[in-house]
Design a protein around this motif. Structure first.
Motif, short mmCIF file in Angstrom:
data_model
loop_
_atom_site.label_atom_id
_atom_site.label_comp_id
_atom_site.label_asym_id
_atom_site.label_seq_id
_atom_site.Cartn_x
_atom_site.Cartn_y
_atom_site.Cartn_z
N THR A 35 0.83 -1.21 0.00
CA THR A 35 0.00 0.00 0.00
C THR A 35 0.86 1.25 0.00
N LEU A 36 1.90 1.27 0.83
CA LEU A 36 2.79 2.43 0.90
C LEU A 36 3.56 2.61 -0.41
N GLU A 37 3.99 1.50 -1.01
CA GLU A 37 4.72 1.58 -2.27
C GLU A 37 3.81 2.11 -3.39
N ALA A 38 2.54 1.70 -3.36
CA ALA A 38 1.59 2.19 -4.36
C ALA A 38 1.38 3.69 -4.20
N ALA A 39 1.34 4.15 -2.95
CA ALA A 39 1.17 5.58 -2.69
C ALA A 39 2.37 6.38 -3.17
N LEU A 40 3.56 5.82 -2.99
CA LEU A 40 4.77 6.51 -3.43
C LEU A 40 4.81 6.65 -4.95
N ALA A 41 4.22 5.67 -5.62
CA ALA A 41 4.25 5.67 -7.09
C ALA A 41 3.11 6.46 -7.70
N ASP A 42 2.15 6.87 -6.90
CA ASP A 42 0.97 7.56 -7.42
C ASP A 42 0.69 8.79 -6.56
N GLU A 43 0.96 9.97 -7.10
CA GLU A 43 0.82 11.20 -6.33
C GLU A 43 -0.63 11.41 -5.87
N ASP A 44 -1.58 11.10 -6.75
CA ASP A 44 -2.99 11.26 -6.38
C ASP A 44 -3.36 10.36 -5.21
N LEU A 45 -2.86 9.12 -5.24
CA LEU A 45 -3.13 8.19 -4.14
C LEU A 45 -2.48 8.69 -2.87
N ALA A 46 -1.25 9.17 -2.97
CA ALA A 46 -0.55 9.69 -1.80
C ALA A 46 -1.33 10.84 -1.17
N ASN A 47 -1.81 11.76 -2.00
CA ASN A 47 -2.56 12.90 -1.48
C ASN A 47 -3.89 12.47 -0.85
#
Length: 264
Positions: A35-47
């Motif tokens: 989940t954290l890796e996906a957020a790092l790779a996707d700015e929209d997800l991170a935000n």
């Protein structure tokens, strides 16, 4: 507060949920990491992770659900326990357990669980009720309670017996637990971590596991201290003070995944 600090504050509890959902520290932590890796790779997800625990759990749910629903998962890459846990999840209704864990162990409201799971609030309530009914159909077992506070020990005894299980014994110290187990090995252990004489519930559990592999639920006022991900840690944790539904859900999960080592 930075996004990293905000997410970090909730990670211990997300790990608790992930481990209870999958039945394994290794598998649960791997999903959290994904989940954290996906957020790092996707700015929209991170935000989207800003705003407390609900967005973080919602992001985790998307990662877990996509992996669970993926028909081509190669279980040959999983360890024996992780593969067994996945096999179990494939046989029953994971959404029911998800809804139950979110509303009991993680203490989300049905509305919050609805946002996390992406389903209607009414459906969450239905799933929880179905999960409770499933728990009531669980095979009964004998339970050892390791707890040094008499009132809590009595509360746990009443709860365990109300679920149809029998009490193997109660112990307030490691030595008392050793004496009980010497006469009879329990089918499940509920263990506090700090005991009356300064001994450790973790050590008492290790004594039991040296005899037989038994599912264990640890009870502590400070779960975040045991959920860092830096070492082998308990899969099943209940936070003090606890709700009875929380213990009920943890017992269901522990018995569902069977006699797996609680420190995976």
């Amino acid at each position: 507060m930075s996004l990293g600090a905000e997410v970090a504050a909730h990670l211990p509890f997300l790990r608790r949920y992930a481990r209870a959902l999958t039945g394994s520290q290794a598998t649960g932590d791997a999903f959290v990491q994904a989940t954290l890796e996906a957020a790092l790779a996707d700015e929209d997800l991170a935000n989207s992770l800003r705003g407390g625990r609900v967005p973080l759990y919602r992001a985790f749910n998307k990662v877990w659900s996509s992996a669970y629903l993926e028909p081509g998962v190669d279980q040959g890459e999983l360890g024996q326990h992780e593969a067994a846990a996945q096999d179990q999840l494939n046989k029953i209704t994971p959404l029911n357990r998800q809804a139950l864990l979110l509303t009991t162990v993680e203490d989300f409201t049905p509305a919050e669980a609805s946002a996390i799971m992406g389903i209607a609030e009414a459906d969450v309530r239905t799933l929880v009720q179905e999960a409770v009914e499933e728990i009531d159909r669980e095979t009964t077992t004998s339970v050892l309670i390791i707890e040094d506070e008499p009132l809590i020990s009595m509360q746990l005894e009443d709860l365990v017996q109300s679920l149809g299980h029998e009490i193997c014994g109660t112990a307030a110290t490691r030595t008392q637990a050793q004496k009980i187990v010497a006469e009879r090995t329990p089918g499940l252990v509920l263990a506090d971590i700090q005991l009356a004489d300064g001994s450790s519930g973790l050590d008492a559990v290790d004594d039991i596991l040296a005899i037989d592999s038994v599912p264990v639920i640890f009870i502590t006022a400070y779960p975040e201290r045991l959920l860092t991900g830096d070492r082998p840690e308990p899969t099943y944790l209940v936070t003090k003070p606890f709700q009875e539904d929380t213990v009920r859900a943890a017992i269901s999960q522990a018995l569902f995944f069977g006699s797996s080592h609680p420190l995976n």
